[in-house]
Design a protein around this motif. Structure first.
Motif, mmCIF file in Angstrom:
data_model
loop_
_atom_site.group_PDB
_atom_site.id
_atom_site.type_symbol
_atom_site.label_atom_id
_atom_site.label_comp_id
_atom_site.label_asym_id
_atom_site.label_seq_id
_atom_site.Cartn_x
_atom_site.Cartn_y
_atom_site.Cartn_z
ATOM 1 N N GLU A 31 48.787 28.535 35.853
ATOM 2 C CA GLU A 31 48.407 28.512 37.315
ATOM 3 C C GLU A 31 47.295 29.670 37.814
ATOM 4 O OE1 GLU A 31 49.358 26.229 39.566
ATOM 5 O OE2 GLU A 31 50.276 25.081 37.900
ATOM 6 N N PHE A 32 47.360 30.762 37.257
ATOM 7 C CA PHE A 32 46.677 31.909 37.645
ATOM 8 C C PHE A 32 45.241 31.688 37.337
ATOM 9 C CE2 PHE A 32 44.908 36.330 37.366
ATOM 10 C CZ PHE A 32 45.239 36.592 38.616
ATOM 11 N N TYR A 33 45.065 30.919 36.328
ATOM 12 C CA TYR A 33 43.735 30.880 35.646
ATOM 13 C C TYR A 33 43.059 29.650 36.638
ATOM 14 C CZ TYR A 33 44.548 33.234 31.132
ATOM 15 O OH TYR A 33 44.903 34.238 30.322
ATOM 16 N N LYS A 34 44.010 28.584 36.945
ATOM 17 C CA LYS A 34 43.414 27.892 37.880
ATOM 18 C C LYS A 34 42.935 28.314 39.125
ATOM 19 C CE LYS A 34 46.436 23.996 36.462
ATOM 20 N NZ LYS A 34 47.551 23.138 36.860
ATOM 21 N N LEU A 35 43.816 29.267 39.757
ATOM 22 C CA LEU A 35 43.437 30.061 41.036
ATOM 23 C C LEU A 35 41.903 30.811 40.693
ATOM 24 C CD1 LEU A 35 44.587 30.472 43.854
ATOM 25 C CD2 LEU A 35 45.962 32.485 42.839
ATOM 26 N N ILE A 36 42.013 31.397 39.659
ATOM 27 C CA ILE A 36 40.786 32.145 39.452
ATOM 28 C C ILE A 36 39.294 31.400 39.638
ATOM 29 C CG2 ILE A 36 39.559 33.422 37.731
ATOM 30 C CD1 ILE A 36 42.170 34.486 36.651
ATOM 31 N N ILE A 37 39.639 29.915 38.792
ATOM 32 C CA ILE A 37 38.470 29.259 38.735
ATOM 33 C C ILE A 37 38.188 28.569 40.215
ATOM 34 C CG2 ILE A 37 37.407 27.051 37.878
ATOM 35 C CD1 ILE A 37 39.303 27.904 35.253
ATOM 36 N N GLU A 38 39.213 28.132 40.843
ATOM 37 C CA GLU A 38 39.196 27.541 42.079
ATOM 38 C C GLU A 38 38.595 28.402 43.147
ATOM 39 O OE1 GLU A 38 43.171 26.275 43.121
ATOM 40 O OE2 GLU A 38 42.853 24.624 41.879
ATOM 41 N N ARG A 39 38.781 29.661 43.070
ATOM 42 C CA ARG A 39 38.430 30.759 44.052
ATOM 43 C C ARG A 39 37.090 31.444 43.890
ATOM 44 N NH1 ARG A 39 42.690 30.693 47.966
ATOM 45 N NH2 ARG A 39 43.563 28.805 47.629
ATOM 46 N N GLY A 40 36.567 31.116 42.375
ATOM 47 C CA GLY A 40 35.308 31.950 42.180
ATOM 48 C C GLY A 40 35.510 33.257 41.781
ATOM 49 N N ILE A 41 36.703 33.476 41.121
ATOM 50 C CA ILE A 41 36.981 34.956 41.038
ATOM 51 C C ILE A 41 36.227 35.476 39.618
ATOM 52 C CG2 ILE A 41 38.855 36.914 40.658
ATOM 53 C CD1 ILE A 41 38.556 35.638 43.522
ATOM 54 N N SER A 42 35.681 36.656 39.744
ATOM 55 C CA SER A 42 34.762 37.257 38.500
ATOM 56 C C SER A 42 35.602 37.780 37.474
ATOM 57 C CB SER A 42 33.859 38.115 38.912
ATOM 58 O OG SER A 42 34.315 39.295 39.262
ATOM 59 N N LYS A 43 35.251 37.909 36.246
ATOM 60 C CA LYS A 43 35.950 38.486 35.359
ATOM 61 C C LYS A 43 36.259 40.230 35.492
ATOM 62 C CE LYS A 43 35.823 39.362 30.240
ATOM 63 N NZ LYS A 43 35.067 39.005 28.734
ATOM 64 N N GLN A 44 35.428 40.623 36.179
ATOM 65 C CA GLN A 44 35.591 42.020 36.591
ATOM 66 C C GLN A 44 36.825 42.254 37.779
ATOM 67 O OE1 GLN A 44 34.268 44.965 35.060
ATOM 68 N NE2 GLN A 44 35.924 45.757 36.261
ATOM 69 N N GLU A 45 36.633 41.330 38.848
ATOM 70 C CA GLU A 45 37.951 41.201 39.442
ATOM 71 C C GLU A 45 39.325 41.222 39.081
ATOM 72 O OE1 GLU A 45 35.920 39.709 43.760
ATOM 73 O OE2 GLU A 45 35.979 38.267 42.066
ATOM 74 N N VAL A 46 39.226 40.183 38.064
ATOM 75 C CA VAL A 46 40.411 39.816 37.312
ATOM 76 C C VAL A 46 40.808 41.067 36.506
ATOM 77 C CG1 VAL A 46 41.637 38.520 35.482
ATOM 78 C CG2 VAL A 46 40.086 37.420 37.223
ATOM 79 N N ILE A 47 39.963 41.695 35.790
ATOM 80 C CA ILE A 47 40.257 42.963 34.804
ATOM 81 C C ILE A 47 40.803 43.914 36.063
ATOM 82 C CG2 ILE A 47 39.214 45.034 33.861
ATOM 83 C CD1 ILE A 47 37.197 42.711 32.591
ATOM 84 N N ASN A 48 40.175 44.230 37.148
ATOM 85 C CA ASN A 48 40.737 45.202 38.229
ATOM 86 C C ASN A 48 42.011 44.847 38.721
ATOM 87 O OD1 ASN A 48 38.158 46.482 38.008
ATOM 88 N ND2 ASN A 48 37.385 45.667 39.770
ATOM 89 N N PHE A 49 42.308 43.583 38.834
ATOM 90 C CA PHE A 49 43.606 43.156 39.358
ATOM 91 C C PHE A 49 44.650 43.445 38.224
ATOM 92 C CE2 PHE A 49 46.727 39.688 39.220
ATOM 93 C CZ PHE A 49 47.348 39.751 40.387
ATOM 94 N N PHE A 50 44.409 43.157 36.962
ATOM 95 C CA PHE A 50 45.145 43.576 35.802
ATOM 96 C C PHE A 50 45.507 45.094 35.865
ATOM 97 C CE2 PHE A 50 44.370 39.242 33.510
ATOM 98 C CZ PHE A 50 45.427 38.457 34.210
ATOM 99 N N GLN A 51 44.593 45.787 35.975
ATOM 100 C CA GLN A 51 44.667 47.229 35.823
ATOM 101 C C GLN A 51 45.607 47.762 36.893
ATOM 102 O OE1 GLN A 51 40.479 48.695 35.924
ATOM 103 N NE2 GLN A 51 40.503 48.820 33.748
#
Length: 112
Positions: A31-51
């Protein structure tokens, strides 16, 4: 930013989303991956989120060990740091379903 740099940025975003889509083919419950794709979230934004989530998980455990029972300030910090296209409720639900930082997000879901 030049047109070339913008185009390169878009290509990188598409490549990242394509990798996530391939993972989704094997497991449509991500589900989180779907959300990333649907909302156009970048890889760097995801990395920042995980950190940030790593840091918050540590803070949560430290605060629990110190006897804290109220974690709303951590929840507020996470909520404020999300990219503008994401809502905290959908992020929490998606991450819990995908089993990402589940302990942290099960604590935070109480504040919605």
């Amino acid at each position: 930013m030049t047109e070339y740099e913008l185009l390169l940025q878009r290509i990188n975003l598409l490549e990242y989303h394509q990798k996530l889509l391939l993972e989704l083919l094997n497991n449509p419950k991500l589900e989180f991956y779907k959300l990333i794709i649907e909302r156009g979230i970048s890889k760097q934004e995801v990395i920042n989120f995980f950190q940030l989530c790593d840091e918050m998980s540590i803070k949560l455990e430290e605060q629990k060990a110190e006897g804290y029972v109220y974690f709303h300030p951590l929840f507020d910090e996470l909520s404020a740091s999300l990219p503008g296209t994401l809502e905290i409720k959908e992020v929490l639900n998606a991450c819990i379903k995908q089993d990402i930082f589940k302990t942290l997000f099960l604590e935070f879901i109480k504040y919605i």
